[in-house]
Design a protein around this motif. Sequence first.
Motif, PDB file in Angstrom:
ATOM      1  N   LEU A   1       0.801  -1.330  -0.186  1.00 38.96           N
ATOM      2  CA  LEU A   1       0.089  -0.012  -0.102  1.00 38.96           C
ATOM      3  C   LEU A   1       0.885   1.063  -0.032  1.00 38.96           C
ATOM      4  N   TRP A   2       1.838   1.341   1.021  1.00 43.92           N
ATOM      5  CA  TRP A   2       2.736   2.511   0.997  1.00 43.92           C
ATOM      6  C   TRP A   2       3.415   2.513  -0.443  1.00 43.92           C
ATOM      7  N   PHE A   3       3.976   1.607  -0.990  1.00 43.61           N
ATOM      8  CA  PHE A   3       4.461   1.759  -2.181  1.00 43.61           C
ATOM      9  C   PHE A   3       3.820   2.280  -3.369  1.00 43.61           C
ATOM     10  N   GLU A   4       2.569   1.775  -3.468  1.00 44.07           N
ATOM     11  CA  GLU A   4       1.601   2.442  -4.442  1.00 44.07           C
ATOM     12  C   GLU A   4       1.440   3.955  -4.243  1.00 44.07           C
ATOM     13  N   VAL A   5       1.182   4.221  -3.083  1.00 42.68           N
ATOM     14  CA  VAL A   5       0.867   5.559  -2.891  1.00 42.68           C
ATOM     15  C   VAL A   5       2.202   6.651  -3.274  1.00 42.68           C
ATOM     16  N   GLN A   6       3.003   6.191  -2.477  1.00 40.69           N
ATOM     17  CA  GLN A   6       4.367   6.916  -2.233  1.00 40.69           C
ATOM     18  C   GLN A   6       4.917   6.829  -3.824  1.00 40.69           C
ATOM     19  N   ARG A   7       5.166   5.765  -4.304  1.00 41.53           N
ATOM     20  CA  ARG A   7       5.891   5.736  -5.486  1.00 41.53           C
ATOM     21  C   ARG A   7       5.026   6.559  -6.375  1.00 41.53           C
ATOM     22  N   CYS A   8       3.802   6.562  -6.399  1.00 41.88           N
ATOM     23  CA  CYS A   8       2.859   7.426  -7.614  1.00 41.88           C
ATOM     24  C   CYS A   8       3.455   9.060  -7.270  1.00 41.88           C
ATOM     25  N   ARG A   9       3.308   9.351  -5.843  1.00 38.66           N
ATOM     26  CA  ARG A   9       3.754  10.812  -5.549  1.00 38.66           C
ATOM     27  C   ARG A   9       5.005  11.201  -6.039  1.00 38.66           C
ATOM     28  N   GLU A  10       6.017  10.252  -5.888  1.00 39.66           N
ATOM     29  CA  GLU A  10       7.502  10.407  -6.093  1.00 39.66           C
ATOM     30  C   GLU A  10       7.776  10.933  -7.654  1.00 39.66           C
ATOM     31  N   LEU A  11       7.116   9.845  -8.440  1.00 36.86           N
ATOM     32  CA  LEU A  11       7.236   9.949  -9.795  1.00 36.86           C
ATOM     33  C   LEU A  11       6.685  11.355 -10.500  1.00 36.86           C
ATOM     34  N   LEU A  12       5.566  11.723  -9.834  1.00 35.45           N
ATOM     35  CA  LEU A  12       4.813  12.825 -10.350  1.00 35.45           C
ATOM     36  C   LEU A  12       5.672  13.983 -10.017  1.00 35.45           C
ATOM     37  N   ALA A  13       6.233  14.038  -8.853  1.00 35.11           N
ATOM     38  CA  ALA A  13       7.081  15.134  -8.377  1.00 35.11           C
ATOM     39  C   ALA A  13       8.324  15.195  -9.274  1.00 35.11           C
ATOM     40  N   GLU A  14       8.785  14.132  -9.445  1.00 29.85           N
ATOM     41  CA  GLU A  14      10.008  13.908 -10.403  1.00 29.85           C
ATOM     42  C   GLU A  14       9.721  14.519 -11.790  1.00 29.85           C
ATOM     43  N   GLU A  15       8.645  13.777 -12.339  1.00 31.94           N
ATOM     44  CA  GLU A  15       8.596  14.305 -13.794  1.00 31.94           C
ATOM     45  C   GLU A  15       7.740  15.643 -14.018  1.00 31.94           C
ATOM     46  N   ARG A  36      -7.177   2.764   7.075  1.00 34.61           N
ATOM     47  CA  ARG A  36      -5.947   2.485   6.847  1.00 34.61           C
ATOM     48  C   ARG A  36      -5.586   3.265   5.387  1.00 34.61           C
ATOM     49  N   VAL A  37      -6.160   3.125   4.409  1.00 29.50           N
ATOM     50  CA  VAL A  37      -5.757   3.795   3.250  1.00 29.50           C
ATOM     51  C   VAL A  37      -5.702   5.088   3.174  1.00 29.50           C
ATOM     52  N   ARG A  38      -6.791   5.646   3.951  1.00 26.09           N
ATOM     53  CA  ARG A  38      -6.840   7.169   3.862  1.00 26.09           C
ATOM     54  C   ARG A  38      -5.876   7.906   4.986  1.00 26.09           C
ATOM     55  N   ARG A  39      -5.543   7.149   5.886  1.00 24.40           N
ATOM     56  CA  ARG A  39      -4.255   7.268   6.650  1.00 24.40           C
ATOM     57  C   ARG A  39      -3.065   7.251   6.064  1.00 24.40           C
ATOM     58  N   THR A  40      -2.824   6.201   5.103  1.00 27.00           N
ATOM     59  CA  THR A  40      -1.558   6.237   4.351  1.00 27.00           C
ATOM     60  C   THR A  40      -1.432   7.508   3.256  1.00 27.00           C
ATOM     61  N   VAL A  41      -2.708   7.853   2.654  1.00 28.29           N
ATOM     62  CA  VAL A  41      -2.389   8.935   1.728  1.00 28.29           C
ATOM     63  C   VAL A  41      -1.964  10.130   2.219  1.00 28.29           C
ATOM     64  N   ARG A  42      -2.664  10.391   3.654  1.00 28.25           N
ATOM     65  CA  ARG A  42      -2.383  11.598   4.222  1.00 28.25           C
ATOM     66  C   ARG A  42      -1.099  11.682   4.575  1.00 28.25           C
ATOM     67  N   HIS A  43      -0.192  10.478   5.070  1.00 27.99           N
ATOM     68  CA  HIS A  43       1.032  10.407   5.716  1.00 27.99           C
ATOM     69  C   HIS A  43       1.923  10.407   4.463  1.00 27.99           C
ATOM     70  N   ALA A  44       1.657  10.113   3.178  1.00 30.36           N
ATOM     71  CA  ALA A  44       2.382  10.374   2.057  1.00 30.36           C
ATOM     72  C   ALA A  44       2.467  11.740   1.502  1.00 30.36           C
ATOM     73  N   GLY A  45       1.715  12.618   2.190  1.00 33.48           N
ATOM     74  CA  GLY A  45       1.837  13.974   1.813  1.00 33.48           C
ATOM     75  C   GLY A  45       0.680  14.704   0.900  1.00 33.48           C
ATOM     76  N   PHE A  46      -0.256  13.978   0.644  1.00 34.65           N
ATOM     77  CA  PHE A  46      -1.660  14.333  -0.102  1.00 34.65           C
ATOM     78  C   PHE A  46      -2.428  15.136   0.844  1.00 34.65           C
ATOM     79  N   ALA A  47      -3.044  16.241   0.439  1.00 33.17           N
ATOM     80  CA  ALA A  47      -3.801  17.186   1.283  1.00 33.17           C
ATOM     81  C   ALA A  47      -5.244  16.705   0.863  1.00 33.17           C
ATOM     82  N   VAL A  48      -5.546  16.068   0.002  1.00 33.41           N
ATOM     83  CA  VAL A  48      -7.081  15.801  -0.295  1.00 33.41           C
ATOM     84  C   VAL A  48      -7.037  14.402  -1.142  1.00 33.41           C
ATOM     85  N   SER A  49      -8.147  13.828  -1.010  1.00 29.88           N
ATOM     86  CA  SER A  49      -8.486  12.658  -1.853  1.00 29.88           C
ATOM     87  C   SER A  49      -9.826  12.470  -2.109  1.00 29.88           C
ATOM     88  N   LEU A  50     -10.215  11.770  -3.235  1.00 30.38           N
ATOM     89  CA  LEU A  50     -11.383  11.592  -3.782  1.00 30.38           C
ATOM     90  C   LEU A  50     -11.757  10.273  -3.969  1.00 30.38           C
TER      91      LEU A  50
END
Length: 266
Positions: free
Chosen positions: A149-163, A181-195
Amino acid sequence: MTEDRVPILMYHSVAHSPSRATYGLSVSPEAFAAQMRLLAELRFTAMTAGQLAEAWRTGRGLPEKPVLITFDDGYEGVHRHALSALVEHGFTATLFASTGWLRGRHDAGGALDLMLSWDQVRELAAAGIEIGGHSHTHPQLDQLPDRELWFEVQRCRELLAEELGEAPVSFAYPYGYSDRRVRRTVRHAGFAVSLAVGNSLAARPQGPYALERVTVRRTTGPAEFERLVRGRGLARLFVRDRTLTKGYAVIRRTRQVVRKASETRV
């Protein structure tokens, strides 16, 4: 509709001939253009997910008739067909990209149709479209072990920031599925809002990590589309979706119990 209830439209593919896998959740370019004309005629003001979250967080006022136009996954038709219709009416939008599905050096395979390239994503961002996260390979996040779960969320954010040179602030859950658990992970990864999905108007009490959207399909005609954006009769429009969602929720909870029991034994 009040300032505390905002229609968030969920699109996927915009294409003349989408793949069989995306057909039901696609719209034709002509239908999309007509829907954008109707929004303009009704004097809606388009916002991004990040702008809505910031306005609600700070208490700033919203436009009189706000609307969010969102696209999931990252299909090529958003650039080929949707962008020109958005620009014509001065509308912004939010694209939630599954980074492992986009064409280019991070491609992990599994995409359901022709996807955007990273150059096209950059062109969308340059045109004022917000680019948000939608996981890396589009799994059902609530069914994953913590590490995946952490990989899927964090890797996505890292690649978008990099590109793109800027970290994304918004996220959308693949398939609309999430839990605490998923919502907490998204928040901890640094996203401010999720749909999510929900097929209801978004409202501040839903919280910034569970805002609901309404689904636009290939079968959505002009009258139904106007009902969606006005928030009228949504319970009747999506009664079958909600029945299926409730039934599947029981299955998903059972799977989670089995997964947790398996992790405990390990």
